[in-house]
Design a protein around this motif. Structure first.
Motif, PDB file in Angstrom:
ATOM      1  N   ASP A  91       1.294  11.350   2.886  1.00  0.00           N
ATOM      2  CA  ASP A  91       0.814  11.393   4.262  1.00  0.00           C
ATOM      3  C   ASP A  91       0.470   9.920   4.409  1.00  0.00           C
ATOM      4  OD1 ASP A  91       1.389  13.989   5.290  1.00  0.00           O
ATOM      5  OD2 ASP A  91      -0.694  14.894   4.370  1.00  0.00           O
ATOM      6  N   ASP A  92      -0.241   9.299   3.549  1.00  0.00           N
ATOM      7  CA  ASP A  92      -0.686   8.206   3.794  1.00  0.00           C
ATOM      8  C   ASP A  92       0.510   7.118   3.575  1.00  0.00           C
ATOM      9  OD1 ASP A  92      -3.531   8.526   3.725  1.00  0.00           O
ATOM     10  OD2 ASP A  92      -3.673   8.814   1.585  1.00  0.00           O
TER      11      ASP A  92
ATOM     12  N   MET B 120       0.762  -1.029   0.229  1.00  0.00           N
ATOM     13  CA  MET B 120       0.088   0.042  -0.044  1.00  0.00           C
ATOM     14  C   MET B 120       1.069   1.244  -0.047  1.00  0.00           C
ATOM     15  SD  MET B 120      -3.138  -0.751  -0.202  1.00  0.00           S
ATOM     16  CE  MET B 120      -3.937   0.905  -0.230  1.00  0.00           C
ATOM     17  N   ALA B 121       2.140   1.345   0.804  1.00  0.00           N
ATOM     18  CA  ALA B 121       2.872   2.318   0.646  1.00  0.00           C
ATOM     19  C   ALA B 121       3.431   2.757  -0.709  1.00  0.00           C
ATOM     20  CB  ALA B 121       4.115   2.156   1.789  1.00  0.00           C
ATOM     21  N   SER B 122       3.811   1.799  -1.329  1.00  0.00           N
ATOM     22  CA  SER B 122       4.186   2.012  -2.695  1.00  0.00           C
ATOM     23  C   SER B 122       3.072   2.720  -3.616  1.00  0.00           C
ATOM     24  CB  SER B 122       4.691   0.848  -3.405  1.00  0.00           C
ATOM     25  OG  SER B 122       5.773   0.161  -2.598  1.00  0.00           O
ATOM     26  N   CYS B 123       1.738   2.180  -3.717  1.00  0.00           N
ATOM     27  CA  CYS B 123       0.775   2.519  -4.261  1.00  0.00           C
ATOM     28  C   CYS B 123       0.593   4.272  -3.888  1.00  0.00           C
ATOM     29  CB  CYS B 123      -0.379   1.693  -3.882  1.00  0.00           C
ATOM     30  SG  CYS B 123      -1.882   2.567  -4.624  1.00  0.00           S
ATOM     31  N   PHE B 124       0.651   4.461  -2.610  1.00  0.00           N
ATOM     32  CA  PHE B 124       0.266   6.045  -2.151  1.00  0.00           C
ATOM     33  C   PHE B 124       1.449   6.670  -2.472  1.00  0.00           C
ATOM     34  CE2 PHE B 124      -2.672   4.086   1.033  1.00  0.00           C
ATOM     35  CZ  PHE B 124      -3.716   4.557   0.536  1.00  0.00           C
ATOM     36  N   PHE B 125       2.638   6.237  -2.532  1.00  0.00           N
ATOM     37  CA  PHE B 125       3.977   6.912  -2.963  1.00  0.00           C
ATOM     38  C   PHE B 125       3.843   7.199  -4.484  1.00  0.00           C
ATOM     39  CE2 PHE B 125       8.228   8.094  -3.555  1.00  0.00           C
ATOM     40  CZ  PHE B 125       8.983   8.118  -2.200  1.00  0.00           C
ATOM     41  N   ILE B 126       3.453   6.319  -5.336  1.00  0.00           N
ATOM     42  CA  ILE B 126       3.040   6.451  -6.890  1.00  0.00           C
ATOM     43  C   ILE B 126       2.150   7.631  -7.041  1.00  0.00           C
ATOM     44  CG2 ILE B 126       2.384   5.569  -8.893  1.00  0.00           C
ATOM     45  CD1 ILE B 126       3.824   2.869  -8.103  1.00  0.00           C
ATOM     46  N   LEU B 127       1.030   7.739  -6.280  1.00  0.00           N
ATOM     47  CA  LEU B 127      -0.205   8.348  -6.139  1.00  0.00           C
ATOM     48  C   LEU B 127       0.156  10.153  -5.495  1.00  0.00           C
ATOM     49  CD1 LEU B 127      -2.981   6.213  -5.348  1.00  0.00           C
ATOM     50  CD2 LEU B 127      -2.436   7.140  -7.606  1.00  0.00           C
ATOM     51  N   ASN B 128       1.530  10.150  -5.071  1.00  0.00           N
ATOM     52  CA  ASN B 128       1.935  11.415  -4.370  1.00  0.00           C
ATOM     53  C   ASN B 128       1.300  11.828  -3.107  1.00  0.00           C
ATOM     54  OD1 ASN B 128       4.091  11.857  -5.986  1.00  0.00           O
ATOM     55  ND2 ASN B 128       2.889  13.005  -7.554  1.00  0.00           N
ATOM     56  N   GLN B 129       0.548  10.645  -2.301  1.00  0.00           N
ATOM     57  CA  GLN B 129      -0.319  10.831  -1.292  1.00  0.00           C
ATOM     58  C   GLN B 129       0.905  10.556   0.042  1.00  0.00           C
ATOM     59  OE1 GLN B 129      -3.620   8.231  -1.662  1.00  0.00           O
ATOM     60  NE2 GLN B 129      -4.490   9.778  -3.308  1.00  0.00           N
TER      61      GLN B 129
END
Length: 161
Positions: free
Chosen positions: A12-13, A1-10
């Protein structure tokens, strides 16, 4: 999940996930790299600086991305002299000029006018772009204001002049 949010520039998540596993990866170079970038992107500069400084891999430490984020962290944590030292230790290149531009503008934005003035001075000597002259002039006035307010030493004003 962290990688997904990293790619989405989120970021904080991203940090929600990375902070939950951080105790298990405190000495992992890749983890500290990702944690540092995510923390800095989320404006958590103290944690980002700590993560970047734990990196010992010379490959990472030579990359412009690492150097620029570490400089930004130093500036945001009120240690612009450390960012200036990083620039001084670099060889002259396009990357060093980009880093100098980052130092000039971030220091100006944070009210650290002495180092902003130094950086704009070098930039102006290398390129006669009017923006560098304006930045240098504004930073010099900022140093003067800081001296008048008692927040900067007179010696620095003399050096700026």
């Amino acid at each position: 999940m962290a990688s997904c949010f990293f790619i989405l520039n989120q970021f904080d998540d991203v940090l929600v996930y990375l902070k939950s596993i951080r105790p298990y990866f405190i000495n992992d170079e890749d983890f500290n790299w990702n944690f540092g970038i995510a923390s800095a992107a989320a404006n958590e500069y103290k944690e980002a600086e700590e993560a970047f400084l734990q990196i010992t891999n010379e490959k990472y430490k030579q990359e412009y991305c690492y150097l620029s984020w570490l400089c930004r962290c130093h500036i945001m944590n009120k240690s612009p002299h450390l960012a200036w030292e990083i620039y001084i230790n670099m060889e002259t290149s396009n990357e060093s000029l980009s880093l100098l531009n980052l130092i000039a503008n971030d220091c100006y934005r944070m009210g650290q006018f002495y180092f902003s003035c130094k950086a704009f001075d070098v930039l102006e000597r290398l390129d006669t772009d009017p923006e560098f002259w304006e930045g240098k002039r504004g930073a010099a006035i900022g140093v003067f204001q800081m001296v008048v307010a008692g927040n900067e030493s007179r010696e620095r004003l003399i050096e700026v002049i």
